[in-house]
Design a protein around this motif. Structure first.
Motif, PDB file in Angstrom:
ATOM      1  N   LEU A  24       0.831  -1.205   0.000  1.00  0.00           N
ATOM      2  CA  LEU A  24       0.000   0.000   0.000  1.00  0.00           C
ATOM      3  C   LEU A  24       0.858   1.244   0.000  1.00  0.00           C
ATOM      4  O   LEU A  24       0.500   2.277  -0.563  1.00  0.00           O
ATOM      5  N   ASP A  25       2.052   1.142   0.641  1.00  0.00           N
ATOM      6  CA  ASP A  25       2.929   2.306   0.708  1.00  0.00           C
ATOM      7  C   ASP A  25       3.767   2.463  -0.548  1.00  0.00           C
ATOM      8  O   ASP A  25       4.409   3.478  -0.736  1.00  0.00           O
ATOM      9  N   ALA A  26       3.775   1.434  -1.411  1.00  0.00           N
ATOM     10  CA  ALA A  26       4.642   1.488  -2.581  1.00  0.00           C
ATOM     11  C   ALA A  26       4.052   2.423  -3.624  1.00  0.00           C
ATOM     12  O   ALA A  26       2.837   2.542  -3.762  1.00  0.00           O
ATOM     13  N   PRO A  27       4.915   3.108  -4.417  1.00  0.00           N
ATOM     14  CA  PRO A  27       4.391   3.937  -5.498  1.00  0.00           C
ATOM     15  C   PRO A  27       3.585   3.077  -6.457  1.00  0.00           C
ATOM     16  O   PRO A  27       4.028   2.033  -6.917  1.00  0.00           O
ATOM     17  N   GLY A  28       2.353   3.473  -6.741  1.00  0.00           N
ATOM     18  CA  GLY A  28       1.518   2.677  -7.618  1.00  0.00           C
ATOM     19  C   GLY A  28       1.161   3.438  -8.876  1.00  0.00           C
ATOM     20  O   GLY A  28       1.833   4.366  -9.289  1.00  0.00           O
ATOM     21  N   ASP A  29       0.028   3.065  -9.489  1.00  0.00           N
ATOM     22  CA  ASP A  29      -0.396   3.697 -10.735  1.00  0.00           C
ATOM     23  C   ASP A  29      -1.479   4.737 -10.499  1.00  0.00           C
ATOM     24  O   ASP A  29      -2.162   5.155 -11.427  1.00  0.00           O
ATOM     25  N   GLY A  30      -1.675   5.180  -9.232  1.00  0.00           N
ATOM     26  CA  GLY A  30      -2.685   6.181  -8.918  1.00  0.00           C
ATOM     27  C   GLY A  30      -4.052   5.610  -8.638  1.00  0.00           C
ATOM     28  O   GLY A  30      -5.023   6.368  -8.517  1.00  0.00           O
ATOM     29  N   ALA A  31      -4.170   4.281  -8.512  1.00  0.00           N
ATOM     30  CA  ALA A  31      -5.477   3.660  -8.315  1.00  0.00           C
ATOM     31  C   ALA A  31      -6.119   4.127  -7.016  1.00  0.00           C
ATOM     32  O   ALA A  31      -7.324   4.433  -6.980  1.00  0.00           O
ATOM     33  N   LEU A  32      -5.345   4.178  -5.928  1.00  0.00           N
ATOM     34  CA  LEU A  32      -5.922   4.596  -4.640  1.00  0.00           C
ATOM     35  C   LEU A  32      -6.313   6.066  -4.662  1.00  0.00           C
ATOM     36  O   LEU A  32      -7.323   6.454  -4.056  1.00  0.00           O
ATOM     37  N   GLU A  33      -5.548   6.874  -5.365  1.00  0.00           N
ATOM     38  CA  GLU A  33      -5.888   8.292  -5.481  1.00  0.00           C
ATOM     39  C   GLU A  33      -7.204   8.476  -6.231  1.00  0.00           C
ATOM     40  O   GLU A  33      -8.027   9.346  -5.889  1.00  0.00           O
ATOM     41  N   ARG A  34      -7.422   7.641  -7.262  1.00  0.00           N
ATOM     42  CA  ARG A  34      -8.681   7.734  -8.002  1.00  0.00           C
ATOM     43  C   ARG A  34      -9.863   7.321  -7.127  1.00  0.00           C
ATOM     44  O   ARG A  34     -10.968   7.868  -7.246  1.00  0.00           O
ATOM     45  N   VAL A  35      -9.643   6.354  -6.230  1.00  0.00           N
ATOM     46  CA  VAL A  35     -10.707   5.941  -5.309  1.00  0.00           C
ATOM     47  C   VAL A  35     -11.119   7.109  -4.410  1.00  0.00           C
ATOM     48  O   VAL A  35     -12.320   7.377  -4.211  1.00  0.00           O
ATOM     49  N   THR A  36     -10.162   7.810  -3.863  1.00  0.00           N
ATOM     50  CA  THR A  36     -10.492   8.943  -2.980  1.00  0.00           C
ATOM     51  C   THR A  36     -11.181  10.056  -3.753  1.00  0.00           C
ATOM     52  O   THR A  36     -12.109  10.699  -3.250  1.00  0.00           O
ATOM     53  N   SER A  37     -10.766  10.290  -4.983  1.00  0.00           N
ATOM     54  CA  SER A  37     -11.402  11.329  -5.793  1.00  0.00           C
ATOM     55  C   SER A  37     -12.852  10.966  -6.103  1.00  0.00           C
ATOM     56  O   SER A  37     -13.756  11.824  -6.020  1.00  0.00           O
ATOM     57  N   LEU A  38     -13.108   9.701  -6.432  1.00  0.00           N
ATOM     58  CA  LEU A  38     -14.477   9.253  -6.683  1.00  0.00           C
ATOM     59  C   LEU A  38     -15.342   9.351  -5.434  1.00  0.00           C
ATOM     60  O   LEU A  38     -16.508   9.776  -5.485  1.00  0.00           O
ATOM     61  N   ALA A  39     -14.772   8.950  -4.300  1.00  0.00           N
ATOM     62  CA  ALA A  39     -15.534   9.006  -3.051  1.00  0.00           C
ATOM     63  C   ALA A  39     -15.952  10.434  -2.734  1.00  0.00           C
ATOM     64  O   ALA A  39     -17.108  10.698  -2.354  1.00  0.00           O
ATOM     65  N   ALA A  40     -15.022  11.365  -2.885  1.00  0.00           N
ATOM     66  CA  ALA A  40     -15.348  12.767  -2.613  1.00  0.00           C
ATOM     67  C   ALA A  40     -16.418  13.277  -3.581  1.00  0.00           C
ATOM     68  O   ALA A  40     -17.325  14.029  -3.197  1.00  0.00           O
TER      69      ALA A  40
END
Length: 442
Positions: A24-40
């Motif tokens: 989870l702490d590793a640099p990813g492809d932005g998937a988790l960031e997209r989840v937070t943006s959708l939730a907001a």
């Protein structure tokens, strides 16, 4: 509503599950960031996060609206920890009216969170790892559609974590397979080369093998062994191909050369015998014919030096390094590939090694390496390099070749075997240690 207790055993299992998802702490492809943006966006809220509860700490994997660092906190005070303990979707319409939110610094301080909703991130084994969280600065309600969407986003995070875990397991498995292949290749390669070179009275011998690939068996070979009386046989060569087939062919070539030399040590006869064996091996096969290049020589003591009779079959020339620093090309003219032609010609030449002289044999992985200018080194370039290095004996020759291979770097694209023979200037003062055979990785 009273929160369910989580016993210590279950918590230990949950913590172990969390530790497995450290990606989870590793640099990813932005998937988790997209989840937070959708939730907001779904909740029309200013802040959303993805967090995990690890031991006594809450860690933020992605955040929308505020920096992720703002949501790192302790389990004792964090609303995110309350969401993990709750189990289902947790909704707090007004944080100031709910005692579970009182200790969270995001409520008592900036940004002044008043509304909170979270859906747990649940691993396939049922352990809750963290939560997808939505926060607002005003009290409000959440409808069923919003909460269903929040649960779907939490499931997406679980899927993303599973993908990362699967990728990590694949990488680990590939590393283990590669390490096993490298161990097997090293073991097999050692069986194809003599463990040590014998002591030849009045001569110093040294050899090295420089593999190009750590996990692939090459086809380069060499040997030095006694013949009848005071004579000694030696050879160096390279078979076609790589891997298991090359290893099998190398073994056949080595033992055939030894056996042929015992039967008739004449160098040309030895190579002709090997050629016959390779043709017999291929008889009736539809596969490409096995072949190799090789140099076979006989050493015969002669006063304070040695007479060397050398026969070649399609192999690069040897280099005679003289005591005065000069380098001579030793190349039996016309020697052809072994095992592939109907009636090959094997050429022979004789030279003398006096005190202070040395002979260098090598495979074409060295001379076909590319220099910084992009051209092949060729045997002329090797001869110039050796002459400039001015080696004093077999060991120095190998050191010079090792430095050359290291300097060529990515220009090297094949294995290299090297065999050096030298006549000491003062044989009685020669070191007493055994001549050596090194396995050098470049």
């Amino acid at each position: 509503m009273e929160e369910p207790d989580i016993d210590s055993a279950d918590e230990a299992h949950r913590s172990a599950a969390v530790s497995r998802y450290l990606s989870l702490d590793a640099p990813g492809d932005g998937a988790l960031e997209r989840v937070t943006s959708l939730a907001a966006r779904i909740f029309r809220a200013p802040v959303a996060t993805v967090t995990v509860v690890d031991g006594e700490r809450v860690r933020c994997g992605a955040a929308h609206g505020l920096p992720a660092q703002a949501f790192q906190g302790t389990r004792a005070t964090s609303l995110c920890a309350r969401a993990v303990e709750h189990g289902g979707v947790l909704v707090i319409p007004d944080t100031l009216a709910d005692p579970r939110a009182a200790a969270d610094p995001l409520v008592s301080g900036g940004p002044g969170v008043r509304f909170y909703a979270a859906a747990p991130i649940t691993a396939p084994d049922g352990h809750r790892l963290g939560s997808v969280n939505v926060m607002d600065t005003r009290p409000r309600q959440a409808d069923a559609e919003e909460l269903d969407a929040l649960q779907d986003l939490a499931a997406l995070v679980t899927g993303e974590l599973e993908l990362r875990m699967a990728a990590a397991r694949t990488v680990a498995a590939e590393r283990e397979l590669r390490a096993g292949a490298e161990r097997l290749a090293r073991t097999l390669q050692r069986t194809l080369l003599p463990p040590a070179l014998p002591r030849v009275p009045g001569l110093h011998a040294a050899a090295a093998y420089h593999p190009f690939s750590a996990d692939e068996v090459g086809g380069d070979f060499y040997d030095l062994f006694p013949l009848d009386g005071n004579r000694w046989g030696f050879f160096l060569g390279d078979v076609c191909g790589k891997g298991a087939d090359a290893a099998a062919l190398t073994s056949l070539v080595r033992y055939t050369l030894r056996a042929a030399a015992v039967y008739d040590p004449d160098p040309r006869a030895v190579l002709a015998n090997l050629d016959t064996v390779l043709h017999q091996e291929h008889a009736g096969s539809q596969a490409p014919p096995p072949y190799c290049t090789a140099v076979f020589g006989v050493l015969e003591p002669d006063g304070d030096g040695f007479t060397v009779t050398l026969a070649g079959g399609g192999h690069p020339p040897a280099l005679a390094v003289r005591a005065d620093g000069g380098v001579e090309i030793v190349h039996p003219e016309g020697g052809q590939l072994i095992g592939i032609l109907r009636d090959p010609h094997f050429a022979q030449v004789s030279i003398r090694l006096n005190a202070g002289d040395a002979l260098l044999l090598y495979t074409d992985g060295l001379t076909e390496a590319r220099t910084g200018a992009g051209a092949m080194l060729e045997w002329e370039g090797l001869a110039s390099y050796v002459e400039a290095a001015a080696p004093a004996g077999a060991d120095d020759l190998l050191v010079a070749v090792h430095k050359l291979i290291a300097s060529l770097g990515e220009g090297v694209s094949d294995d290299t075997a090297v065999l050096a023979l030298s006549v000491p200037v003062h044989p009685t003062a020669a070191p007493l240690q055994e001549p050596w055979c090194s396995m050098t990785t470049v």
